[in-house]
Design a protein around this motif. Structure first.
Motif, PDB file in Angstrom:
ATOM      1  N   ASP A   1      39.623  27.137 -40.172  1.00  0.00           N
ATOM      2  CA  ASP A   1      40.287  25.899 -40.585  1.00  0.00           C
ATOM      3  C   ASP A   1      41.793  25.966 -40.361  1.00  0.00           C
ATOM      4  O   ASP A   1      42.455  24.953 -40.225  1.00  0.00           O
ATOM      5  CB  ASP A   1      39.971  25.563 -42.042  1.00  0.00           C
ATOM      6  CG  ASP A   1      40.514  26.605 -42.995  1.00  0.00           C
ATOM      7  OD1 ASP A   1      40.400  27.816 -42.684  1.00  0.00           O
ATOM      8  OD2 ASP A   1      41.066  26.244 -44.062  1.00  0.00           O
ATOM      9  N   SER A   2      42.355  27.181 -40.337  1.00  0.00           N
ATOM     10  CA  SER A   2      43.798  27.315 -40.154  1.00  0.00           C
ATOM     11  C   SER A   2      44.121  27.213 -38.663  1.00  0.00           C
ATOM     12  O   SER A   2      43.647  28.016 -37.855  1.00  0.00           O
ATOM     13  CB  SER A   2      44.267  28.662 -40.713  1.00  0.00           C
ATOM     14  OG  SER A   2      45.473  29.032 -40.090  1.00  0.00           O
TER      15      SER A   2
ATOM     16  N   ASP B   1      35.583  23.596 -39.504  1.00  0.00           N
ATOM     17  CA  ASP B   1      35.013  23.909 -40.829  1.00  0.00           C
ATOM     18  C   ASP B   1      33.544  24.301 -40.692  1.00  0.00           C
ATOM     19  O   ASP B   1      32.980  24.261 -39.584  1.00  0.00           O
ATOM     20  CB  ASP B   1      35.202  22.752 -41.823  1.00  0.00           C
ATOM     21  CG  ASP B   1      34.565  21.471 -41.338  1.00  0.00           C
ATOM     22  OD1 ASP B   1      33.438  21.532 -40.812  1.00  0.00           O
ATOM     23  OD2 ASP B   1      35.217  20.411 -41.477  1.00  0.00           O
TER      24      ASP B   1
ATOM     25  N   LYS C   1      37.023  31.113 -46.036  1.00  0.00           N
ATOM     26  CA  LYS C   1      37.482  29.961 -46.834  1.00  0.00           C
ATOM     27  C   LYS C   1      37.701  28.749 -45.928  1.00  0.00           C
ATOM     28  O   LYS C   1      38.723  28.671 -45.253  1.00  0.00           O
ATOM     29  CB  LYS C   1      38.784  30.330 -47.564  1.00  0.00           C
ATOM     30  CG  LYS C   1      38.519  30.965 -48.921  1.00  0.00           C
ATOM     31  CD  LYS C   1      39.796  31.257 -49.638  1.00  0.00           C
ATOM     32  CE  LYS C   1      40.312  30.039 -50.390  1.00  0.00           C
ATOM     33  NZ  LYS C   1      41.600  30.312 -51.030  1.00  0.00           N
ATOM     34  N   MET C   2      36.733  27.883 -45.929  1.00  0.00           N
ATOM     35  CA  MET C   2      36.862  26.680 -45.098  1.00  0.00           C
ATOM     36  C   MET C   2      36.433  25.457 -45.918  1.00  0.00           C
ATOM     37  O   MET C   2      35.621  25.567 -46.832  1.00  0.00           O
ATOM     38  CB  MET C   2      35.946  26.794 -43.871  1.00  0.00           C
ATOM     39  CG  MET C   2      36.419  27.803 -42.834  1.00  0.00           C
ATOM     40  SD  MET C   2      35.452  27.727 -41.342  1.00  0.00           S
ATOM     41  CE  MET C   2      33.870  28.279 -41.909  1.00  0.00           C
ATOM     42  N   PRO C   3      36.985  24.281 -45.593  1.00  0.00           N
ATOM     43  CA  PRO C   3      36.590  23.090 -46.341  1.00  0.00           C
ATOM     44  C   PRO C   3      35.147  22.674 -46.035  1.00  0.00           C
ATOM     45  O   PRO C   3      34.567  23.147 -45.063  1.00  0.00           O
ATOM     46  CB  PRO C   3      37.577  22.013 -45.870  1.00  0.00           C
ATOM     47  CG  PRO C   3      38.393  22.591 -44.777  1.00  0.00           C
ATOM     48  CD  PRO C   3      38.029  24.031 -44.600  1.00  0.00           C
ATOM     49  N   LYS C   4      34.631  21.780 -46.830  1.00  0.00           N
ATOM     50  CA  LYS C   4      33.259  21.233 -46.740  1.00  0.00           C
ATOM     51  C   LYS C   4      32.185  22.307 -46.909  1.00  0.00           C
ATOM     52  O   LYS C   4      31.577  22.413 -47.955  1.00  0.00           O
ATOM     53  CB  LYS C   4      33.060  20.482 -45.415  1.00  0.00           C
ATOM     54  CG  LYS C   4      33.923  19.238 -45.291  1.00  0.00           C
ATOM     55  CD  LYS C   4      33.567  18.482 -44.018  1.00  0.00           C
ATOM     56  CE  LYS C   4      34.643  17.454 -43.678  1.00  0.00           C
ATOM     57  NZ  LYS C   4      34.503  16.920 -42.331  1.00  0.00           N
TER      58      LYS C   4
ATOM     59  N   SER D   1      31.531  26.358 -46.648  1.00  0.00           N
ATOM     60  CA  SER D   1      32.288  27.603 -46.524  1.00  0.00           C
ATOM     61  C   SER D   1      31.621  28.571 -45.552  1.00  0.00           C
ATOM     62  O   SER D   1      30.471  28.372 -45.140  1.00  0.00           O
ATOM     63  CB  SER D   1      32.401  28.274 -47.895  1.00  0.00           C
ATOM     64  OG  SER D   1      31.160  28.839 -48.242  1.00  0.00           O
TER      65      SER D   1
ATOM     66  N   THR E   1      38.729  37.247 -42.233  1.00  0.00           N
ATOM     67  CA  THR E   1      39.328  36.664 -43.438  1.00  0.00           C
ATOM     68  C   THR E   1      40.631  37.349 -43.796  1.00  0.00           C
ATOM     69  O   THR E   1      40.887  38.482 -43.363  1.00  0.00           O
ATOM     70  CB  THR E   1      38.350  36.726 -44.635  1.00  0.00           C
ATOM     71  OG1 THR E   1      38.963  36.136 -45.749  1.00  0.00           O
ATOM     72  CG2 THR E   1      37.977  38.140 -44.956  1.00  0.00           C
TER      73      THR E   1
ATOM     74  N   SER F   1      43.163  34.195 -54.293  1.00  0.00           N
ATOM     75  CA  SER F   1      43.767  32.998 -53.726  1.00  0.00           C
ATOM     76  C   SER F   1      45.164  33.317 -53.200  1.00  0.00           C
ATOM     77  O   SER F   1      45.527  32.924 -52.089  1.00  0.00           O
ATOM     78  CB  SER F   1      43.792  31.913 -54.804  1.00  0.00           C
ATOM     79  OG  SER F   1      44.624  30.878 -54.415  1.00  0.00           O
TER      80      SER F   1
ATOM     81  N   ASP G   1      46.155  32.868 -49.451  1.00  0.00           N
ATOM     82  CA  ASP G   1      47.040  31.759 -49.105  1.00  0.00           C
ATOM     83  C   ASP G   1      48.428  32.211 -48.683  1.00  0.00           C
ATOM     84  O   ASP G   1      49.050  31.579 -47.832  1.00  0.00           O
ATOM     85  CB  ASP G   1      47.150  30.774 -50.286  1.00  0.00           C
ATOM     86  CG  ASP G   1      45.819  30.117 -50.562  1.00  0.00           C
ATOM     87  OD1 ASP G   1      44.898  30.281 -49.726  1.00  0.00           O
ATOM     88  OD2 ASP G   1      45.671  29.450 -51.609  1.00  0.00           O
TER      89      ASP G   1
END
Lengths: 148, 571
Positions: A13-14, A39, A70-73, A75, A98, B354, B358
């Motif tokens: 996602d990034s 995603d 870690k991805m939206p909608k 994972s 990751t 997190s 992040d």
């Protein structure tokens, strides 16, 4: 669109991480074999030839799936779980990418059937090298079982 | 003493019987003694009478002889008196005579006396009538003498008998006296023994009273300890699970108001036991080892509340009835707090994850793009520009490391990390290289040989990073910045120090030095977050050590930290 050349599915996602990863692979001459999705949901669409990927040939085999966790909608976990639970897809090697160094992640990934796990390092040299080594390893040295 | 006590009544009874026997024996002996004494008295009297008789016989002979010689009647007076005396004595004698032999002797004596009287009467009347011839007189003298001789021999015979009797009785009396003496001694010994036993009994009684009092005191003490114990104690019988005794704390634990609601009831009646997975295992443990320690148990109280207790159980017998002695401590509050803490920890872990994810992503981008610039665009930039890009790369890398270290640090507070031997020389060298960033010429850094310690590598490295970066930071404005790093050993501690000749600080603010977000200089003067020394203190405390500092304004600061030499795997 023609997906017949695609051998690596890359879900990230990034955009920055994706751009850097793609650049590293480009340098290795693998760019046109890679498809980037943003995603987990898109990754599943690609795998099952749904949504935007209805015209993809489901019988065309993939050689590697690289998943960010870690991805939206949907994972990375969920995609991994589905792939490893599907008799048609479970033989495709899955590499987890990751930022997390936290222990439970590693354990969970292996429990779900991930073939490899790599923490994206901050140092750029390390990062490029890791990505290159990884893709080459799975693309070249490691023959998927259904190709035997 | 106890065994002796059992025999004391028997002994006492025996002694009493013995005493009675002695009394009976004494009374018999006394009676015998009285009898012997009376007989002795009689013997004396008889001997006296006998002697009297003898003198009377002699006086008769003498007075009759004188009368015949002188012819005067007045000479006959003693004769009559003696005769009367003899009769009196004979009467007395007869009364006292004890045997037939004596009586026959007396009868014989009487006959002799009568014969003497008759012959004397004849002589006296013939003499008064002057018809007494010489022949008569001679015949009379002869008869008189014979009679007197006979009488004398009779008297002597009696005397002999009585004297030998006297001797016998005296002997008998002496032996009686001897026996009596022995009896008296035995009596005294017996009485002494009885008194002794009485004293022992009194003593035993007194001891018993004392022991009873002590027992009562001890009983009161222990029941007070039982009743007022903050731990909840209950004693239950194994055969039917019935609770025999429970203290106040147990009643409170069960949310009951009185003993009656618990005593005589089983755990089943009280509906207090909740299903537990390891109940069988605990029961087995109690059966095998006769105790189980600090077992976490869930119970249901009368009000239906669920409580968690830490219960220890000991198996023991009361009157051969197997019982369980259970001591419980209510840990419900602790348990709840523990759960809250665990939830907080889980949250913190999620937060760390997190943060780690992040914060590292943008750093990776900065780093990645910088390296692309260096690789692909180095012809567009001059050497200085490329140098800046190199610094950017280095800084972003360092920040990534710092994030990793801080996350590791926060994890260290929660998890056990294996300890390792840390070579302080290597650590300090690495840290100085990192911190000086090729700026070595400005600082004169002197490092003494440092000993290795046992500790957590990440923490100790962070301590050095913070102390050395502080020393560099606060001495950067000096023209001749000097930093000295060394160590000493004292009282089982290794003391490390970092000394600079920087700006120093006023010791009156010392108490703020190790506080979180506490700063003694403005951000314009020196940059920093104010967390560095707080981290140092926390890290050193985790190694059972302490950290302190000495400083003089404008002269410099020395930071010290101590690590126990005996530090082992318990950190």
């Amino acid at each position: 669109m023609d997906y017949s050349e695609i051998e690596i599915l890359f879900a990230e996602d990034s955009m920055d991480d994706a751009a850097l990863t793609i650049r590293a692979l480009k340098k290795g001459g693998l760019t046109n074999k890679l498809h980037h999705v943003i995603d987990g949901a898109e990754a599943l669409d690609f795998l099952y030839c749904k949504g935007a990927y209805t015209d993809r040939n489901i019988n065309h085999p993939l050689k590697l799936i690289m998943l960010d966790l870690k991805m939206p909608k949907v994972s990375g976990w969920e995609v991994l779980e589905k792939v490893k639970g599907d008799p048609l897809l479970k033989s495709i090697p899955v590499v987890i990418l990751t930022s997390s160094k936290e222990d439970p992640d590693i354990k969970k990934c292996y429990e779900l059937g991930a073939n490899s796990y790599i923490v994206k390092p901050v140092g750029s040299d390390n990062f490029f090298q890791a990505i290159k080594a990884l893709s080459f390893y799975w693309m070249i040295s490691n023959q998927p079982p259904h190709h035997l | 003493m106890k065994r002796l006590e059992k025999y004391i009544p028997l002994l006492f009874l025996t002694l009493c019987c013995f005493l009675i026997a002695i009394a009976v024996y004494i009374s018999i002996t006394l009676k015998e003694f009285e009898k012997t004494s009376a007989e002795l008295e009689t013997t004396y009297t008889l001997i006296n009478l006998n002697n009297g008789l003898l003198s009377d016989v002699l006086s008769i002979e003498a007075s009759v002889g004188e009368f015949l010689l002188v012819g005067d009647d007045s000479f006959l007076k003693p004769y009559y008196t003696s005769i009367a005396d003899i009769y009196k004595r004979l009467v007395a004698f007869e009364k006292l005579a004890r045997s037939g032999e004596e009586r026959s002797i007396i009868d014989n004596f009487k006959k002799l006396l009568q014969a003497r009287e008759i012959s004397t009467g004849k002589v006296i009347s013939r003499h008064q009538r002057n018809i007494l011839s010489i022949q008569d007189e001679i015949a009379f003298s002869y008869i008189g003498k014979r009679l007197s001789e006979k009488m004398k021999s009779t008297v002597q015979k009696i005397n002999g008998t009585e004297l030998s009797l006297l001797q016998q009785r005296k002997l008998a009396n002496n032996s009686s006296a001897n026996k009596f003496r022995i009896i008296i001694i035995i009596l005294l010994i017996t009485i002494f023994n009885i008194i002794l036993i009485a004293i022992i009994i009194i003593n035993i009684q007194r001891q018993k009273r004392h022991l009873t009092a002590e027992l009562e005191k001890s009983n009161n003490l222990f029941s007070s300890i039982f009743e007022n114990n903050p731990a909840s104690i209950a004693i239950s019988r194994i055969s039917d699970n019935v609770i025999l005794k429970a203290n106040n704390s147990f009643i409170q634990l069960m949310d009951c108001s009185s003993n009656d609601e618990i005593i005589g009831k089983s755990a089943h009646d009280l509906n207090m036991v909740l299903e537990s997975n390891d109940a069988d295992e605990v029961a087995k443990k109690i059966r095998e080892n006769h105790f189980s320690e600090n077992q976490e148990t869930l119970i249901k109280t009368k009000k239906g509340k669920t409580k968690c207790t830490s219960t220890s159980v000991i198996y023991f017998d009361i009157d051969n009835d197997p019982c369980l002695f259970s001591v419980s401590i209510d840990i419900t509050a602790t348990k709840n707090a523990e759960e809250k803490l665990m939830a907080a920890n889980r949250e913190l872990e999620a937060f760390s994850y997190s943060v780690s994810h992040d914060l590292r992503a943008p750093l990776r981008a900065i780093n990645g793009y910088t390296s692309i610039l260096i690789e692909d665009y180095n012809t567009v930039l001059d050497a200085e520009g490329v140098g800046y890009l190199q610094s950017m790369l280095k800084s972003s890398k360092m920040m990534g490391n710092l994030i990793d270290d801080l996350l590791a640090f926060s994890r260290l507070g929660r998890t056990d990390v294996p300890l390792a031997e840390i070579n302080m020389n290597t650590v300090v060298k690495t840290v100085i290289e990192e911190q000086l960033n090729n700026n070595t010429e400005k600082y004169a850094i002197k490092i003494h040989e440092l000993p290795s310690i046992i500790g957590q590598t990440v923490l100790i490295k962070q301590v050095w990073v913070n102390l050395i970066s502080n020393a560099i930071k606060y001495s950067q404005h000096k023209t001749d910045s000097k930093i000295e790093i060394g160590s000493t050993k004292k009282d089982g501690l290794t003391i490390f120090y970092v000394k600079d000749n920087g700006v120093g600080f006023d010791m009156q603010y010392y108490n703020k030095l190790f506080g979180v977000f506490q700063r003694l200089h403005s951000k314009e003067e020196f940059e920093g977050t104010g967390i560095g020394l707080a981290i140092v203190q926390k890290a050193i405390n985790r190694h059972n050590g302490t950290v302190w500092a000495e400083s003089k304004l404008n002269e410099g600061t020395t930071f010290f930290f101590s690590i126990p030499i005996s530090n082992n795997k318990t950190i």
